[in-house]
Design a protein around this motif. Structure first.
Motif, PDB file in Angstrom:
ATOM      1  N   GLY A 389       0.758  -1.160  -0.030  1.00 42.98           N
ATOM      2  CA  GLY A 389       0.053   0.036  -0.009  1.00 42.98           C
ATOM      3  C   GLY A 389       0.786   1.140   0.171  1.00 42.98           C
ATOM      4  O   GLY A 389       0.402   2.305   0.037  1.00 42.98           O
ATOM      5  N   GLU A 390       2.213   1.098  -0.069  1.00 40.67           N
ATOM      6  CA  GLU A 390       2.923   2.440   0.063  1.00 40.67           C
ATOM      7  C   GLU A 390       3.667   2.538  -1.457  1.00 40.67           C
ATOM      8  O   GLU A 390       4.114   3.812  -1.946  1.00 40.67           O
ATOM      9  N   ASN A 391       3.826   1.450  -2.074  1.00 37.04           N
ATOM     10  CA  ASN A 391       4.692   1.522  -3.510  1.00 37.04           C
ATOM     11  C   ASN A 391       3.499   1.028  -4.617  1.00 37.04           C
ATOM     12  O   ASN A 391       3.443  -0.143  -4.711  1.00 37.04           O
ATOM     13  N   PRO A 392       2.859   1.922  -5.336  1.00 36.72           N
ATOM     14  CA  PRO A 392       1.739   1.528  -6.228  1.00 36.72           C
ATOM     15  C   PRO A 392       2.406   0.502  -7.185  1.00 36.72           C
ATOM     16  O   PRO A 392       1.673  -0.680  -7.829  1.00 36.72           O
ATOM     17  N   GLU A 393       3.806   0.828  -7.533  1.00 37.30           N
ATOM     18  CA  GLU A 393       4.473  -0.227  -8.812  1.00 37.30           C
ATOM     19  C   GLU A 393       4.410  -1.655  -8.252  1.00 37.30           C
ATOM     20  O   GLU A 393       4.092  -2.551  -8.687  1.00 37.30           O
ATOM     21  N   ASP A 394       5.166  -1.618  -6.954  1.00 35.52           N
ATOM     22  CA  ASP A 394       5.193  -2.968  -6.436  1.00 35.52           C
ATOM     23  C   ASP A 394       3.904  -3.767  -6.233  1.00 35.52           C
ATOM     24  O   ASP A 394       3.848  -5.013  -6.256  1.00 35.52           O
ATOM     25  N   ASP A 395       2.924  -2.920  -5.807  1.00 37.19           N
ATOM     26  CA  ASP A 395       1.699  -3.525  -5.287  1.00 37.19           C
ATOM     27  C   ASP A 395       1.215  -4.099  -6.656  1.00 37.19           C
ATOM     28  O   ASP A 395       0.302  -5.195  -6.762  1.00 37.19           O
ATOM     29  N   ALA A 396       0.936  -3.409  -7.879  1.00 41.61           N
ATOM     30  CA  ALA A 396       0.385  -3.879  -8.924  1.00 41.61           C
ATOM     31  C   ALA A 396       1.045  -4.929  -9.690  1.00 41.61           C
ATOM     32  O   ALA A 396       0.449  -5.873 -10.445  1.00 41.61           O
ATOM     33  N   ARG A 397       2.321  -5.036  -9.471  1.00 39.37           N
ATOM     34  CA  ARG A 397       3.078  -6.268 -10.062  1.00 39.37           C
ATOM     35  C   ARG A 397       3.052  -7.440  -9.207  1.00 39.37           C
ATOM     36  O   ARG A 397       2.812  -8.655  -9.748  1.00 39.37           O
ATOM     37  N   ARG A 398       2.865  -7.291  -7.937  1.00 40.79           N
ATOM     38  CA  ARG A 398       2.630  -8.520  -7.004  1.00 40.79           C
ATOM     39  C   ARG A 398       1.194  -9.054  -6.869  1.00 40.79           C
ATOM     40  O   ARG A 398       0.953 -10.292  -6.840  1.00 40.79           O
ATOM     41  N   PHE A 399       0.372  -8.176  -6.807  1.00 38.67           N
ATOM     42  CA  PHE A 399      -1.013  -8.470  -6.180  1.00 38.67           C
ATOM     43  C   PHE A 399      -2.069  -7.817  -7.388  1.00 38.67           C
ATOM     44  O   PHE A 399      -1.478  -7.618  -8.544  1.00 38.67           O
ATOM     45  N   TYR A 400      -3.327  -7.590  -6.982  1.00 41.12           N
ATOM     46  CA  TYR A 400      -3.993  -6.785  -7.684  1.00 41.12           C
ATOM     47  C   TYR A 400      -4.433  -5.509  -7.011  1.00 41.12           C
ATOM     48  O   TYR A 400      -4.764  -5.044  -5.999  1.00 41.12           O
ATOM     49  N   ARG A 401      -3.968  -4.350  -7.813  1.00 39.27           N
ATOM     50  CA  ARG A 401      -4.252  -2.912  -7.632  1.00 39.27           C
ATOM     51  C   ARG A 401      -5.554  -2.125  -8.060  1.00 39.27           C
ATOM     52  O   ARG A 401      -5.342  -2.163  -9.454  1.00 39.27           O
ATOM     53  N   SER A 402      -6.654  -1.766  -7.629  1.00 37.57           N
ATOM     54  CA  SER A 402      -7.662  -1.183  -8.194  1.00 37.57           C
ATOM     55  C   SER A 402      -7.357   0.036  -8.529  1.00 37.57           C
ATOM     56  O   SER A 402      -6.391   0.691  -8.416  1.00 37.57           O
ATOM     57  N   GLU A 403      -8.322   0.793  -9.357  1.00 34.98           N
ATOM     58  CA  GLU A 403      -8.126   2.156  -9.944  1.00 34.98           C
ATOM     59  C   GLU A 403      -8.111   2.992  -8.737  1.00 34.98           C
ATOM     60  O   GLU A 403      -7.647   4.054  -8.891  1.00 34.98           O
ATOM     61  N   GLY A 404      -9.097   2.793  -7.816  1.00 29.74           N
ATOM     62  CA  GLY A 404      -8.898   3.562  -6.448  1.00 29.74           C
ATOM     63  C   GLY A 404      -7.906   3.617  -5.571  1.00 29.74           C
ATOM     64  O   GLY A 404      -7.722   4.023  -4.534  1.00 29.74           O
ATOM     65  N   GLY A 405      -6.959   2.593  -5.986  1.00 33.27           N
ATOM     66  CA  GLY A 405      -5.577   2.337  -5.035  1.00 33.27           C
ATOM     67  C   GLY A 405      -5.957   1.401  -3.939  1.00 33.27           C
ATOM     68  O   GLY A 405      -5.171   1.302  -2.977  1.00 33.27           O
ATOM     69  N   VAL A 406      -6.731   0.415  -4.013  1.00 31.70           N
ATOM     70  CA  VAL A 406      -6.895  -0.474  -3.011  1.00 31.70           C
ATOM     71  C   VAL A 406      -6.561  -1.941  -3.557  1.00 31.70           C
ATOM     72  O   VAL A 406      -6.388  -2.104  -4.700  1.00 31.70           O
ATOM     73  N   THR A 407      -5.451  -2.482  -2.576  1.00 28.50           N
ATOM     74  CA  THR A 407      -4.685  -3.490  -3.023  1.00 28.50           C
ATOM     75  C   THR A 407      -5.234  -4.713  -2.442  1.00 28.50           C
ATOM     76  O   THR A 407      -5.579  -4.870  -1.359  1.00 28.50           O
ATOM     77  N   LEU A 408      -5.611  -5.985  -3.434  1.00 27.36           N
ATOM     78  CA  LEU A 408      -6.098  -7.002  -2.796  1.00 27.36           C
ATOM     79  C   LEU A 408      -5.257  -8.339  -2.831  1.00 27.36           C
ATOM     80  O   LEU A 408      -4.389  -8.231  -4.070  1.00 27.36           O
TER      81      LEU A 408
END
Length: 439
Positions: A389-408
């Protein structure tokens, strides 16, 4: 005029709970949308079912199809208190090719049509059709009374929503007598309400039919070539053209927040962002959804677990919890939890920081983790010092990151991450996590 209690006894409710809910992404990989966890201890379907019971409607059918195992287990475990001796029941209606041997449920109308013999056997005067995937509190008896007063064979419950949110709903226009004059299912450009170009009048997916009329229209639709076999796409538009459908204003039957009577609460939690926001509301100081109202309780499966526990860690660091929901069986040790929702039996080890996070049941968060604006699916176990939840690039690469910035985060995602970044899982094999079923 019939009394509300009498019409409730003459009504059979059908909860349509067969949809996948693909906009919830990986949260519905192993369960149908109505079975998704919500609010610390509930499943989404509990709200529609609780509205039925609290309204006096105790003859209920639940229509299932997509990955229904988790949902069926929940219903069997938590909703078996209705007494068949008193003509009370929850009847489970999975797709079983009752009409022919070629088709499962092809649409919402077909799902009801394929069970029409079962519905007729119960002899209802009114049939209440409900979506099983929305969060709200509503007196269905008042809705049915309004249906009787307006005199049409169909009544559709409606609510004003922002036009940007109405693209996934049925949108309607009504006249001064609440007669529906136009109905469009999931329009790309929803029509605005008169005098308010930012709002549209949307269907809540709640319909009341005169039973005999419903049987006739479903049979007619089943014999119509090219029909989608769907209420929103076929049945309702046809009845609107025949001037046989009225709209019910949800404000008349909404069970209000005891603290703020002006709130008319209904949420379609069909996206990751909407689901996260609705959970965050419950963790706020004054939630818009009042789940503490003993007059209109939300029933669910009450699993026997010990109380939640907050302790110091080995170094004497105290646990701090602010504006959060923590359910039974949780243990939090020397960590900080802020504006978060923790479901049962979640374990947060020392020196963790959770903010705006939804933690599903049986999760383990090992020490040193930092989570911001995160959803953890059931049974997730995070290795030490993981930051989400602090690095959008890492989150999107590792998990699922929504348009609103929520990481699943799901267990399957963590399994893949362990293969690609094994250094994050140092000493992880030393932990003996209990078996967590996939549902």
């Amino acid at each position: 005029m019939e009394k509300a209690r009498d019409v409730a006894k003459q009504t059979l409710a059908l909860v349509l709970a067969g949809g996948r809910g693909s906009r919830l992404k990986m949260l519905t990989d192993t369960r149908a949308k109505p079975a998704v966890y919500f609010g610390g201890k509930y499943r989404i379907i509990d709200f529609a079912l609780s509205n039925c019971v609290n309204s006096g409607i105790t003859r209920i059918g639940v229509v299932t199809q997509y990955k229904s195992h988790s949902l069926l287990r929940h219903l069997q475990a938590g909703w078996s208190f209705l007494r068949n001796q008193f003509n009370e029941f929850i009847d489970l209606l999975p797709a079983q090719q009752r009409v022919d041997e070629e088709h499962w449920y092809q649409g919402t109308a077909d799902a009801v049509y394929q069970n029409i013999d079962i519905i007729k056997d119960h002899g209802p005067k009114y049939v209440l059709i409900l979506a099983g995937d929305h969060i709200y509190k509503m007196d269905y008896a008042e809705l049915i009374m309004d249906h009787i007063r307006m005199g049409s064979p169909l009544t559709v419950a409606c609510i004003p929503v922002e036009r940007s949110q109405a693209t996934g709903l049925g949108v309607m226009k009504i006249d001064n007598d609440n007669l529906i004059t136009e109905f469009i299912e999931k329009p790309a450009d929803p029509p605005a309400m008169p005098g308010n170009d930012k709002m549209s009048l949307a269907s809540m997916g709640i319909y009341v039919f005169d039973a005999d009329f419903l049987y006739e229209r479903l049979s007619k639709d089943a014999a119509t070539p090219g029909s989608h076999r769907d209420f929103g796409m076929d049945i309702i538009p046809a009845l609107v053209k025949e001037r046989k459908a009225h709209a019910h204003n949800f404000a008349k039957s909404c069970i209000r927040n005891r603290g703020d009577k002006s709130i008319v609460y209904w949420r379609d939690v069909g996206t990751i962002d909407a689901y996260w926001a609705a959970n965050m509301d419950l963790a706020s100081v004054e939630p818009q959804l009042d789940v503490y109202d003993t007059y209109w309780p939300i029933w669910t499966n009450q699993v026997q677990q010990p109380p939640a526990k907050y302790v110091q860690d080995i170094n004497g660091t105290s646990t701090i919890v602010r504006n959060s929901v923590c359910s039974a069986g949780c243990i939090i040790s020397g960590s900080s939890i802020s504006h978060s929702v923790l479901f049962m039996c979640s374990r947060v080890h020392s020196n963790c920081f959770l903010s705006e996070t939804v933690v599903a049941p049986f999760c383990k968060i090992h020490r040193g983790c930092r989570l911001t604006k995160v959803i953890l699916d059931r049974g997730v176990e995070l290795p030490r010092n993981l930051v989400i939840g602090e690095n959008p690039e890492d989150d999107a690469r590792r998990f699922y990151r929504s348009e609103g910035g929520v990481t699943l985060v799901t267990r399957r995602m963590l399994e893949k991450l362990r293969e690609t970044e094994p250094e994050l899982f140092v000493d992880f094999d030393n932990y003996k996590a209990p078996f967590i079923p996939s549902y």
